[in-house]
Design an enzyme around this catalytic site. Structure first.
Site, PDB file in Angstrom:
ATOM      1  N   GLU A 183      -4.248  -0.544  -6.960  1.00 38.87           N
ATOM      2  CA  GLU A 183      -4.265   0.308  -5.765  1.00 38.87           C
ATOM      3  C   GLU A 183      -4.570   1.779  -6.094  1.00 38.87           C
ATOM      4  O   GLU A 183      -3.863   2.687  -5.650  1.00 38.87           O
ATOM      5  CB  GLU A 183      -2.940   0.144  -4.997  1.00 38.87           C
ATOM      6  CG  GLU A 183      -2.751  -1.307  -4.560  1.00 38.87           C
ATOM      7  CD  GLU A 183      -1.399  -1.631  -3.942  1.00 38.87           C
ATOM      8  OE1 GLU A 183      -0.596  -0.713  -3.714  1.00 38.87           O
ATOM      9  OE2 GLU A 183      -1.158  -2.827  -3.674  1.00 38.87           O
ATOM     10  N   ASN A 203      -7.250  -3.847  -9.186  1.00 38.33           N
ATOM     11  CA  ASN A 203      -6.816  -4.688  -8.062  1.00 38.33           C
ATOM     12  C   ASN A 203      -6.506  -3.798  -6.865  1.00 38.33           C
ATOM     13  O   ASN A 203      -5.946  -2.713  -7.025  1.00 38.33           O
ATOM     14  CB  ASN A 203      -5.535  -5.426  -8.527  1.00 38.33           C
ATOM     15  CG  ASN A 203      -5.025  -6.472  -7.590  1.00 38.33           C
ATOM     16  OD1 ASN A 203      -5.762  -7.352  -7.150  1.00 38.33           O
ATOM     17  ND2 ASN A 203      -3.738  -6.407  -7.257  1.00 38.33           N
ATOM     18  N   HIS A 259      -4.392  -9.303   1.799  1.00 38.04           N
ATOM     19  CA  HIS A 259      -3.264  -9.325   2.740  1.00 38.04           C
ATOM     20  C   HIS A 259      -3.879  -9.120   4.120  1.00 38.04           C
ATOM     21  O   HIS A 259      -4.274  -8.009   4.476  1.00 38.04           O
ATOM     22  CB  HIS A 259      -2.274  -8.198   2.431  1.00 38.04           C
ATOM     23  CG  HIS A 259      -1.570  -8.390   1.128  1.00 38.04           C
ATOM     24  ND1 HIS A 259      -0.643  -9.398   0.924  1.00 38.04           N
ATOM     25  CD2 HIS A 259      -1.651  -7.726  -0.048  1.00 38.04           C
ATOM     26  CE1 HIS A 259      -0.191  -9.339  -0.322  1.00 38.04           C
ATOM     27  NE2 HIS A 259      -0.791  -8.338  -0.929  1.00 38.04           N
ATOM     28  N   GLU A 287      -3.785 -11.962  -3.936  1.00 35.86           N
ATOM     29  CA  GLU A 287      -2.488 -11.880  -3.236  1.00 35.86           C
ATOM     30  C   GLU A 287      -2.593 -12.389  -1.795  1.00 35.86           C
ATOM     31  O   GLU A 287      -2.046 -11.772  -0.878  1.00 35.86           O
ATOM     32  CB  GLU A 287      -1.974 -10.424  -3.213  1.00 35.86           C
ATOM     33  CG  GLU A 287      -1.886  -9.771  -4.563  1.00 35.86           C
ATOM     34  CD  GLU A 287      -1.288  -8.360  -4.554  1.00 35.86           C
ATOM     35  OE1 GLU A 287      -0.736  -7.930  -3.523  1.00 35.86           O
ATOM     36  OE2 GLU A 287      -1.388  -7.676  -5.598  1.00 35.86           O
ATOM     37  N   ASP A 296      -2.257 -13.631   1.785  1.00 39.71           N
ATOM     38  CA  ASP A 296      -1.342 -14.107   2.810  1.00 39.71           C
ATOM     39  C   ASP A 296      -1.875 -13.673   4.166  1.00 39.71           C
ATOM     40  O   ASP A 296      -2.732 -12.804   4.250  1.00 39.71           O
ATOM     41  CB  ASP A 296       0.128 -13.704   2.583  1.00 39.71           C
ATOM     42  CG  ASP A 296       0.366 -12.232   2.358  1.00 39.71           C
ATOM     43  OD1 ASP A 296      -0.457 -11.416   2.811  1.00 39.71           O
ATOM     44  OD2 ASP A 296       1.407 -11.887   1.745  1.00 39.71           O
TER      45      ASP A 296
HETATM   46  O1  G3I Z   1      15.470  -5.331  -7.123  1.00 38.90           O
HETATM   47  C1  G3I Z   1      16.094  -4.867  -5.906  1.00 38.90           C
HETATM   48  C2  G3I Z   1      17.445  -5.485  -5.758  1.00 38.90           C
HETATM   49  O2  G3I Z   1      18.281  -5.042  -6.816  1.00 38.90           O
HETATM   50  C3  G3I Z   1      18.035  -5.078  -4.394  1.00 38.90           C
HETATM   51  O3  G3I Z   1      19.232  -5.726  -4.188  1.00 38.90           O
HETATM   52  C4  G3I Z   1      17.082  -5.436  -3.270  1.00 38.90           C
HETATM   53  C5  G3I Z   1      17.564  -4.976  -1.896  1.00 38.90           C
HETATM   54  O4  G3I Z   1      16.508  -4.689  -1.049  1.00 38.90           O
HETATM   55  O5  G3I Z   1      15.849  -4.837  -3.521  1.00 38.90           O
HETATM   56  C6  G3I Z   1      15.237  -5.265  -4.726  1.00 38.90           C
HETATM   57  O6  G3I Z   1      14.005  -4.660  -4.877  1.00 38.90           O
HETATM   58  C7  G3I Z   1      12.987  -5.182  -4.058  1.00 38.90           C
HETATM   59  C8  G3I Z   1      11.840  -5.628  -4.966  1.00 38.90           C
HETATM   60  O7  G3I Z   1      10.789  -6.079  -4.157  1.00 38.90           O
HETATM   61  C9  G3I Z   1      12.249  -6.743  -5.930  1.00 38.90           C
HETATM   62  O8  G3I Z   1      12.708  -7.852  -5.232  1.00 38.90           O
HETATM   63  C10 G3I Z   1      12.487  -4.081  -3.123  1.00 38.90           C
HETATM   64  O9  G3I Z   1      13.496  -3.718  -2.211  1.00 38.90           O
HETATM   65  C11 G3I Z   1      11.281  -4.523  -2.385  1.00 38.90           C
HETATM   66  O10 G3I Z   1      10.737  -3.422  -1.685  1.00 38.90           O
HETATM   67  C12 G3I Z   1      10.258  -5.052  -3.377  1.00 38.90           C
HETATM   68  O11 G3I Z   1       9.132  -5.458  -2.618  1.00 38.90           O
HETATM   69  C13 G3I Z   1       8.001  -5.852  -3.359  1.00 38.90           C
HETATM   70  C14 G3I Z   1       6.862  -4.873  -3.078  1.00 38.90           C
HETATM   71  O12 G3I Z   1       5.685  -5.323  -3.729  1.00 38.90           O
HETATM   72  C15 G3I Z   1       7.196  -3.481  -3.556  1.00 38.90           C
HETATM   73  O13 G3I Z   1       6.191  -2.607  -3.233  1.00 38.90           O
HETATM   74  C16 G3I Z   1       7.610  -7.231  -2.893  1.00 38.90           C
HETATM   75  O14 G3I Z   1       8.606  -8.169  -3.303  1.00 38.90           O
HETATM   76  C17 G3I Z   1       6.263  -7.636  -3.475  1.00 38.90           C
HETATM   77  O15 G3I Z   1       5.818  -8.803  -2.844  1.00 38.90           O
HETATM   78  C18 G3I Z   1       5.252  -6.540  -3.202  1.00 38.90           C
HETATM   79  O16 G3I Z   1       4.029  -6.923  -3.806  1.00 38.90           O
HETATM   80  C19 G3I Z   1       2.928  -6.021  -3.615  1.00 38.90           C
HETATM   81  C20 G3I Z   1       2.051  -6.130  -4.843  1.00 38.90           C
HETATM   82  O17 G3I Z   1       2.811  -5.899  -6.002  1.00 38.90           O
HETATM   83  C21 G3I Z   1       0.869  -5.177  -4.775  1.00 38.90           C
HETATM   84  N1  G3I Z   1       0.131  -5.377  -3.554  1.00 38.90           N
HETATM   85  C22 G3I Z   1       0.903  -5.358  -2.319  1.00 38.90           C
HETATM   86  C23 G3I Z   1       2.054  -6.352  -2.398  1.00 38.90           C
HETATM   87  C24 G3I Z   1       2.829  -6.411  -1.103  1.00 38.90           C
HETATM   88  O18 G3I Z   1       3.451  -5.200  -0.834  1.00 38.90           O
END
Ligand code: G3I
Length: 331
Positions: free
Chosen positions: A145, A186, A222, A250, A252
């Site tokens: 990004e 990416n 996405h 990715e 969806d």
């Molecule tokens: O690890 C913490 C955990 O300790 C806590 O309890 C919990 C409560 O909300 O949060 C956890 O962190 C989360 C993290 O994922 C790991 O699970 C974050 O809140 C959450 O915001 C985070 O979201 C991820 C996101 O990237 C972050 O930007 C998504 O799972 C993941 O699917 C998403 O993936 C991205 C790609 O990497 C790049 N392209 C876009 C895509 C979708 O946003």
């Protein structure tokens, strides 16, 4: 009302019916992948069975991001990422490493660094991580990004402090650390021909001219019911003409929840268009879904009002999208 029912940890996956996606993709000379979560692989038998049975490539959804791998400077934590890689190798799958340099999910100690320390930290992170996984990663998303929605090089934090050359530095460092991994850039919103993909195209063309080791471009995909952009295949072809590998990384299709039957069918058509678009271009050899069950998808978790974005429902039952992808991947 959307019903979110966790698949029960101890139970077996029900057969999905028809040929597994990985068999269809293999017959077509391609990989089909999914984002995976280490905790789900560890706790949920049915989840594990579907990952193993349906997919030939996996991408850690979060476990290889900077905040997860190096939460404190100099302290690397590889456990969950290593578990995913071990699972993949055991099941004849390849791994897409995601991601070395991204402005998001950075550990707290990174954004405050000055230019000199940030450059050293970025290069050290890329080198140490790529060396750790050396030989076990098929494709690395080296830079994620890098382009803004307005079609400019994203400034914060890397370009602002390190200048635009940080992209080339990251790729060169990754290549030295793991010479056999294919190195990708990416991004999202670059599926069609638009100002963002134009800017990425110009960047990658310039990197290639300068001899920077960029091997591929990842198109995140996405999307929603507006569908796959009409210029998707033409866009893939122009990137392929630069001598690059391509991957959908990715995919969806977000729906408003609760979705109607018609929405679910329309979603299947969108996924099928994406798969067929990739298959229309020989260089597009890998197609990855960003998760495969609505019970574990960032759309349901983080986008209020949206969900149901994957191939299987919350109980791991096939949705029309799964059948549509089976047909689109088939002979
Ligand atoms: O690890 C913490 C955990 O300790 C806590 O309890 C919990 C409560 O909300 O949060 C956890 O962190 C989360 C993290 O994922 C790991 O699970 C974050 O809140 C959450 O915001 C985070 O979201 C991820 C996101 O990237 C972050 O930007 C998504 O799972 C993941 O699917 C998403 O993936 C991205 C790609 O990497 C790049 N392209 C876009 C895509 C979708 O946003």
């Amino acid at each position: 009302m959307a019903v979110y029912v966790e698949s029960r940890p101890g139970s077996e996956a029900q057969p999905l019916g028809g040929p597994p996606l990985r068999e269809l993709a293999t017959a077509d000379g391609r990989r089909v992948g999914t984002a995976v979560r280490a905790d789900a692989l560890a706790d949920d038998l049915a989840y594990r069975q579907i990952v193993a049975g349906q997919f030939s490539s996996v991408t850690p959804e979060n476990e290889m991001k900077w905040s997860h791998l190096q939460p404190e400077q100099g302290r690397f934590a590889y456990g969950p990422a290593d578990d995913i890689v071990a699972f993949a190798l055991e099941h004849g799958q390849v791994v897409r490493g995601h991601t070395l340099v991204w402005h998001n999910q950075l550990p707290g100690w990174v954004p405050g660094l000055g230019a000199r320390d940030l450059r050293a930290a970025m290069l050290e992170h890329v080198r140490r991580v790529a060396e750790h996984f050396k030989g076990r990663i098929a494709q690395w998303d080296v830079v994620n990004e890098a382009i803004t929605d307005a079609g400019r090089l994203r400034r914060r934090p890397f370009a602002e402090k390190l200048g635009p050359g940080y992209v080339a530095e990251a790729f060169r460092t990754a290549r030295r650390a793991d010479p056999r991994a294919k190195l990708f850039i990416n991004d999202y919103g670059i599926e069609g021909i638009n100002r963002k993909s134009d800017r990425l195209y110009a960047l990658v063309a310039e990197l290639k001219r300068a001899g920077v080791p960029v091997d591929g471009v990842g198109f995140q995909m996405h999307v929603n019911l507006e569908g796959v952009p009409e210029t998707f295949v033409a866009n893939l072809r122009r990137f392929a003409a630069l001598g690059l590998d391509l991957a959908v990384t990715e995919a969806d299709v977000a729906l408003r929840v609760p979705p109607s039957e018609e929405d679910l069918r329309a979603q299947g058509r969108v996924f099928a268009d994406a798969v067929r678009g990739c298959r229309a271009v020989p260089e597009c050899r890998s197609f990855t879904f960003w998760g495969f069950t609505d019970s574990r998808s960032w759309i349901s978790e983080t986008r209020p009002g949206f969900g149901a974005a994957t191939l299987l429902d919350e109980r791991l039952r096939p949705k029309p999208a799964y059948r549509a992808v089976q047909r689109a991947l088939g002979p």
